[in-house]
Write an enzyme that holds these catalytic residues in place. Structure first.
Site, PDB file in Angstrom:
ATOM      1  N   TYR A  98      32.429   1.888  17.986  1.00  0.00           N
ATOM      2  CA  TYR A  98      33.698   1.398  17.472  1.00  0.00           C
ATOM      3  C   TYR A  98      34.202   2.313  16.347  1.00  0.00           C
ATOM      4  O   TYR A  98      33.446   2.648  15.425  1.00  0.00           O
ATOM      5  CB  TYR A  98      33.512  -0.038  16.955  1.00  0.00           C
ATOM      6  N   ASP A 170      25.183  -4.158  17.483  1.00  0.00           N
ATOM      7  CA  ASP A 170      26.539  -4.717  17.492  1.00  0.00           C
ATOM      8  C   ASP A 170      26.714  -5.374  18.863  1.00  0.00           C
ATOM      9  O   ASP A 170      26.836  -4.704  19.879  1.00  0.00           O
ATOM     10  CB  ASP A 170      27.554  -3.581  17.271  1.00  0.00           C
ATOM     11  N   LYS A 195      36.557 -11.140  18.224  1.00  0.00           N
ATOM     12  CA  LYS A 195      36.721 -10.879  19.661  1.00  0.00           C
ATOM     13  C   LYS A 195      36.287 -12.102  20.482  1.00  0.00           C
ATOM     14  O   LYS A 195      36.924 -13.130  20.391  1.00  0.00           O
ATOM     15  CB  LYS A 195      35.939  -9.613  20.019  1.00  0.00           C
TER      16      LYS A 195
HETATM   17  C1  LIG Z   1      36.446  -4.987  16.463  1.00  0.00           C
HETATM   18  C2  LIG Z   1      35.093  -4.437  16.433  1.00  0.00           C
HETATM   19  C3  LIG Z   1      34.409  -4.213  15.218  1.00  0.00           C
HETATM   20  C4  LIG Z   1      35.064  -4.462  13.866  1.00  0.00           C
HETATM   21  O1  LIG Z   1      35.309  -5.800  13.639  1.00  0.00           O
HETATM   22  P1  LIG Z   1      36.553  -6.381  12.785  1.00  0.00           P
HETATM   23  O2  LIG Z   1      36.419  -7.854  12.973  1.00  0.00           O
HETATM   24  O3  LIG Z   1      37.803  -5.799  13.390  1.00  0.00           O
HETATM   25  O4  LIG Z   1      36.359  -5.931  11.387  1.00  0.00           O
HETATM   26  C5  LIG Z   1      33.113  -3.739  15.273  1.00  0.00           C
HETATM   27  N1  LIG Z   1      32.510  -3.480  16.450  1.00  0.00           N
HETATM   28  C6  LIG Z   1      33.126  -3.681  17.641  1.00  0.00           C
HETATM   29  C7  LIG Z   1      32.400  -3.373  18.905  1.00  0.00           C
HETATM   30  C8  LIG Z   1      34.431  -4.159  17.673  1.00  0.00           C
HETATM   31  O5  LIG Z   1      35.041  -4.335  18.845  1.00  0.00           O
END
Ligand SMILES: *Cc1c(COP(=O)(O)O)cnc(C)c1O
Length: 380
Positions: A98, A170, A195
């Site tokens: 990301y 993540d 998400k």
């Molecule tokens: C969106 C996203 C992030 C960051 O998260 P935020 O809530 O936008 O701060 C980190 N890792 C992945 C895979 C993401 O899609």
């Protein structure tokens, strides 16, 4: 408790005073104390908030973890984890990750003397070459964004454990419905709950989950010291969204499988990237460590130009052109000009992120309408 029960019940009890089924939004900054220091476990809402605590317990249970911590965004969660490190420490991260995480590693933490090595982790044995006595954290994102590469979590964690290094996964793309990294040996799971966890594109939120008591205590200390906490209203929206996480992700996976078949058969589509495709290079690992293949798909066009891709994005109707992912509505994005515009073109091309690459976040609409939408857009 099975997953479909956990999303609704884990850590959640009807309100003790009223019986309210939904966790109340404790919109308060402070709490009455009977006499100085004599309180009900709540002093100040940066430190503890009842709505947030319920969410933290629920998220921990979903990831089969003991401790959950919530933050104002996914990046705030990563920031807090990185603040467990000291100047001179090193991180090894996947090289397809990301963009915001990459920016945090390189533009912020490098200034504080924490160096990150970005490497391909297709072959986990490559890790050994980058490990030294300063290595303190291994960062994994799988499936990756936007190429949908798969990293073998178990294999990476085994190497990390051998060297006494912590691993964080993540898990934003997979969600705990499809993949639980703590069960595969990871020390920490991170989420951009913005998400799939939230799932309705109405909150920005992040989380960390772990099992180790000492690590959890350290993270709580930093969470409270640094203060990147979410508000109770956002925690309520998360709790509400989570109740249908399993249903949403399941339908998203089903829709994505049908759309993948449609794209593979389309004469204007060149490559389709989806871990569910048998020839995808991470297919077998995905099959082992995930219970389904997710609802993110990327594809390229034979006319491999930005112009051709932009035409498709301008013509879709149900697939809305927008950043982010994981909501009930389908989204379509063009990484080369949107989420990954900051990456030099040569670097992009080297990993297969070509000018026409289009990324889909497949929602839970009726799949027939989604296919017609893509079909009309591709055929002009
Ligand atoms: C969106 C996203 C992030 C960051 O998260 P935020 O809530 O936008 O701060 C980190 N890792 C992945 C895979 C993401 O899609």
């Amino acid at each position: 408790m099975k997953f479909g029960t956990k999303v609704i019940h884990a850590g959640i009890e009807p309100d003790l005073t009223t019986g309210a089924i939904m966790t109340p939004i404790y919109q308060t900054s402070t709490y009455a104390q009977e006499s100085p220091g004599k309180h009900k476990g709540f002093e100040y809402s940066r430190t503890q908030n009842p709505t947030r605590q319920v969410l933290e317990k629920n998220l921990a249970a979903l990831e089969n973890g003991k401790h959950g911590l919530c933050f104002g965004s996914g990046l705030a969660a990563i920031n807090t984890l990185l603040q467990t490190l000291n100047p001179g420490d090193e991180v090894i991260s996947t090289n397809d990750l990301y963009g915001g995480t990459y920016r945090l590693f390189t533009k912020i933490f490098e200034r504080f003397g924490i160096k990150t090595h970005f490497i391909g982790m297709d072959d986990p044995m490559d890790l050994e070459r980058f490990i030294n006595k300063n290595t303190k954290l291994i960062w994994i994102e799988t499936p990756t964004n936007p190429m949908l590469n798969i990293i073998d979590i178990k294999a990476v964690c085994e190497i990390a454990q051998k060297h006494g290094i912590r691993t964080c996964v993540d898990n934003t793309f997979a969600t705990p419905y499809l993949q639980t990294p703590l069960d595969l040996g990871a020390d920490i799971v991170m989420h951009s709950a913005t998400k799939y966890i939230g799932g309705h594109s109405d909150v920005v939120h992040g989380a960390l989950i772990c099992n180790d008591d000492a690590l959890a205590e350290e993270l709580y200390f930093i969470q409270n010291s640094v203060g990147a906490i979410p508000g109770p209203q956002d925690c309520f929206l998360l709790l509400r969204g989570i109740k249908t996480l399993h249903l949403r992700v399941q339908r998203g996976c089903e829709n994505a499988a049908v759309i993948t078949d449609f794209l593979l058969a389309h004469n204007k589509v060149k490559n389709v990237y989806y871990p569910g495709i048998e020839t995808h290079k991470g297919h077998h690992i995905a099959k082992d460590q995930m219970s389904d293949f997710g609802a993110m798909i990327s594809f390229t066009l034979y006319d491999d130009t930005t112009e051709a891709a932009v035409k498709v994005l301008e013509r879709t109707h149900y697939f809305t052109c927008a950043e982010s992912l994981g909501g009930v509505e389908s989204l379509i994005g063009h990484p080369a000009t949107m989420t990954h515009a900051a990456i030099p073109r040569e670097e992009r091309l080297a990993v297969g992120l070509t000018d026409s690459l289009i990324r889909l976040s497949v929602g839970v609409e009726d799949v027939d309408d989604l296919i017609k939408d893509l079909s009309d857009a591709l055929d002009g």
